[in-house]
Write an enzyme that holds these catalytic residues in place. Structure first.
Site, PDB file in Angstrom:
ATOM      1  N   ASP A  13       0.809  -1.218   0.000  1.00 12.37           N
ATOM      2  CA  ASP A  13       0.000   0.000   0.000  1.00 12.37           C
ATOM      3  C   ASP A  13       0.849   1.278   0.000  1.00 12.37           C
ATOM      4  OD1 ASP A  13      -2.275  -1.699   0.224  1.00 12.37           O
ATOM      5  OD2 ASP A  13      -1.861  -1.864   2.361  1.00 12.37           O
ATOM      6  N   LYS A  16       2.206   2.113  -5.310  1.00  3.68           N
ATOM      7  CA  LYS A  16       2.933   1.619  -6.502  1.00  3.68           C
ATOM      8  C   LYS A  16       2.138   1.854  -7.789  1.00  3.68           C
ATOM      9  CE  LYS A  16       3.175  -2.454  -4.485  1.00  3.68           C
ATOM     10  NZ  LYS A  16       2.770  -2.157  -3.115  1.00  3.68           N
ATOM     11  N   GLY A  40      -4.227  -4.404  -4.250  1.00  9.87           N
ATOM     12  CA  GLY A  40      -5.194  -3.377  -4.628  1.00  9.87           C
ATOM     13  C   GLY A  40      -4.437  -2.149  -5.046  1.00  9.87           C
ATOM     14  N   HIS A  41      -4.292  -1.959  -6.354  1.00 12.65           N
ATOM     15  CA  HIS A  41      -3.515  -0.827  -6.850  1.00 12.65           C
ATOM     16  C   HIS A  41      -4.452   0.274  -7.345  1.00 12.65           C
ATOM     17  CE1 HIS A  41       0.096  -3.712  -7.579  1.00 12.65           C
ATOM     18  NE2 HIS A  41      -0.143  -3.475  -6.323  1.00 12.65           N
ATOM     19  N   GLN A 223       1.977  -6.087  -3.027  1.00  9.54           N
ATOM     20  CA  GLN A 223       2.407  -6.139  -1.628  1.00  9.54           C
ATOM     21  C   GLN A 223       3.747  -5.397  -1.450  1.00  9.54           C
ATOM     22  OE1 GLN A 223       1.451  -9.516  -3.026  1.00  9.54           O
ATOM     23  NE2 GLN A 223      -0.562  -8.731  -2.615  1.00  9.54           N
TER      24      GLN A 223
HETATM   25  P1  IMP Z   1      -2.603 -12.914   1.977  1.00  9.89           P
HETATM   26  O1  IMP Z   1      -1.662 -12.355   0.975  1.00  9.89           O
HETATM   27  O2  IMP Z   1      -4.032 -12.688   1.634  1.00  9.89           O
HETATM   28  O3  IMP Z   1      -2.312 -14.353   2.290  1.00  9.89           O
HETATM   29  O4  IMP Z   1      -2.374 -12.140   3.362  1.00  9.89           O
HETATM   30  C1  IMP Z   1      -1.154 -12.229   4.086  1.00  9.89           C
HETATM   31  C2  IMP Z   1      -0.774 -10.891   4.717  1.00  9.89           C
HETATM   32  O5  IMP Z   1      -0.420  -9.981   3.686  1.00  9.89           O
HETATM   33  C3  IMP Z   1      -1.908 -10.221   5.490  1.00  9.89           C
HETATM   34  O6  IMP Z   1      -1.362  -9.525   6.581  1.00  9.89           O
HETATM   35  C4  IMP Z   1      -2.491  -9.249   4.494  1.00  9.89           C
HETATM   36  O7  IMP Z   1      -3.146  -8.155   5.116  1.00  9.89           O
HETATM   37  C5  IMP Z   1      -1.229  -8.800   3.796  1.00  9.89           C
HETATM   38  N1  IMP Z   1      -1.466  -8.327   2.421  1.00  9.89           N
HETATM   39  C6  IMP Z   1      -1.720  -9.076   1.319  1.00  9.89           C
HETATM   40  N2  IMP Z   1      -1.858  -8.291   0.236  1.00  9.89           N
HETATM   41  C7  IMP Z   1      -1.664  -7.033   0.648  1.00  9.89           C
HETATM   42  C8  IMP Z   1      -1.632  -5.774  -0.019  1.00  9.89           C
HETATM   43  O8  IMP Z   1      -1.800  -5.665  -1.245  1.00  9.89           O
HETATM   44  N3  IMP Z   1      -1.404  -4.684   0.759  1.00  9.89           N
HETATM   45  C9  IMP Z   1      -1.166  -4.770   2.096  1.00  9.89           C
HETATM   46  N4  IMP Z   1      -1.173  -5.923   2.761  1.00  9.89           N
HETATM   47  C10 IMP Z   1      -1.415  -7.048   2.049  1.00  9.89           C
END
Ligand code: IMP
Length: 434
Positions: A13, A16, A40-41, A223
């Protein structure tokens, strides 16, 4: 300068999508190389706001080839609904290409994501529940189903039957849940197959061809560095490799073809879900950051945890990714603060750490050591060039450059494309046709 990587240096977040958008004019191809629709971009174009989860951010530009590479996990239902949404708004994902080697997120992956989080209770990771972890687990266990399996529904069904044999046993016997039906899933995926099959290609071959021809390819990370499965704050991480090295495996690109790595850094830090966060601010300042920065998840709507910029992490991210420069985002959010904190080290049981601590027991309990600088306390959102920034804001940027030892290549002071300033003119955003 053909192969450029855009990575997040924090826990995701960082903004990017906006940086990819700003560079779109100079780019021929935008590649997502890992993650899935957990991302989520956000891209803001005037009054239009796009929130991409699976589609590469460059998809709205007709001159760009958007690519979903092998390292991504693809939920076809989400992908097709994003494409439909885009088409409804008058855009097209016609040029989108998907790697046949990318793995599919299956309905049971979403189910297992939710069940395992529930089972963990207080120890839950706080995943996005999009099935990311279970899909990557199956990939590693070699029982995953790939995008190319959509091209041969007989094989698809065989693989599904094999996977469901075990999944359904666990679902019914361990969790007391209903089993999934092979017929129903095959029928649904046959529909997806008919809509996606034309887009399935060998993306590694194509990306390398583009690079060899001197075209510019942007690799868009999802991420952030500290959610990386190997180098992040495990187990509170995602299941893929967002760091720049992930481009090599995720997109099939040799390290030598990466010419530049840009780290996107928010001027403060946020985190969604559980896990250590030394500079988290539980007080009024944290609330202010969340409110002014509109820190609510693009994918899940969850409120993000907020805190101060952490130089220890940023330096480690610079090393891991081989950053050439930093783009500092959301600097306008700091405008209200009289004093701004910057974490320059950690303290743990009388010991000072200026580098990322060697193991998690320290990182979970360490306390931040802050340096404070004066805030500029004036609206900077309309400032059009680095020179127009108030002196104290420029000093803040210079201080970060000095602490990290890298140039801040651009500063962002708002959501819009023109609110991204490139102080040294090394890269210039250009207007592009849609
Ligand atoms: P997962 O990727 O859904 O398995 O989640 C694993 C961890 O990564 C959790 O703490 C999510 O909140 C975090 N996470 C996954 N995708 C994002 C992102 O795009 N932005 C921020 N945190 C993320």
């Amino acid at each position: 300068m053909p192969g450029i990587v855009i990575v997040g240096t924090q826990w995701g977040d960082e903004g990017k999508g906006k940086v990819v958008d700003a560079l779109a004019g100079q780019v021929d191809m935008v590649v997502r190389y890992q993650g899935g629709n957990n991302a989520g971009h956000t891209v803001v174009l005037g009054k239009e706001v796009f929130k991409f989860h699976l589609l590469p951010s460059g998809v709205i530009y007709s001159h760009i080839v958007p690519v979903i590479a092998a390292g991504v996990v693809v939920d076809p239902e989400v992908l097709l609904s994003e494409v439909r949404e885009l088409e409804k708004r008058g855009y097209s994902a016609e040029k989108l290409l998907i790697s046949g080697n990318a793995h599919l997120i299956m309905p049971y992956h979403r189910k297992f994501d939710a069940l395992s989080e529930k089972k963990l209770g207080k120890q839950a990771i706080g995943t996005t529940r999009r099935g990311i972890g279970p899909a990557y687990s199956d990939k590693a266990a070699r029982i995953g189903i790939r995008v190319q399996d959509l091209l041969d529904l007989k094989i698809f069904r065989q693989k599904l039957e094999a996977a469901l044999k075990e999944k359904n046993r666990v679902l019914t016997k361990v969790y007391g849940e209903k089993p999934f039906s092979v017929d129903e899933i095959t029928a649904k995926f046959a529909e997806y197959s008919s809509k996606l099959k034309e887009k399935v290609v060998d993306t590694a071959l194509l990306i390398n061809q583009y690079l060899d021809e001197g075209k510019t390819v942007l690799f868009e990370s999802a991420q952030g560095t500290f959610l990386d499965i190997d180098y992040g704050t495990y187990p509170f991480v995602t299941s893929s490799s967002p760091i720049a090295g992930g481009v090599c495996t995720g997109a099939g690109v040799p390290p030598k073809k990466i010419s530049k790595v840009i780290g996107v850094t928010k001027a403060y830090v946020t985190r969604v879900g559980a896990g250590p966060f030394p500079t988290e601010d539980f007080g009024e300042d944290g609330d202010k950051l969340a409110q002014l920065g509109q820190e609510y998840g693009t994918t899940t709507g969850r409120k993000r945890r907020c805190g101060w910029l952490d130089i220890v992490l940023l330096k480690y991210a610079a090393m891991l990714n081989g950053l050439d420069s930093i783009v500092l985002t959301k600097m306008d959010v700091l405008s209200v603060f009289k004093r701004i904190k910057i974490c320059v080290g950690y303290e743990y049981e009388g010991q000072v750490f200026e580098v990322y601590p060697p193991h998690q027991s320290i990182f979970h309990k360490c306390l931040p050591i802050y340096e404070e600088v004066d805030g500029w306390q004036e609206d900077i959102s309309q400032v059009k060039s680095f020179k127009q920034l108030p002196l104290k804001a420029r000093r803040y940027v210079k201080k970060i450059e000095k602490l990290v030892g890298l140039p801040v290549e651009a500063v962002s002071v708002g959501q819009e494309r023109q609110q991204l300033m490139f102080p040294y003119g090394k890269i210039e955003p250009s207007e592009v046709k849609r």
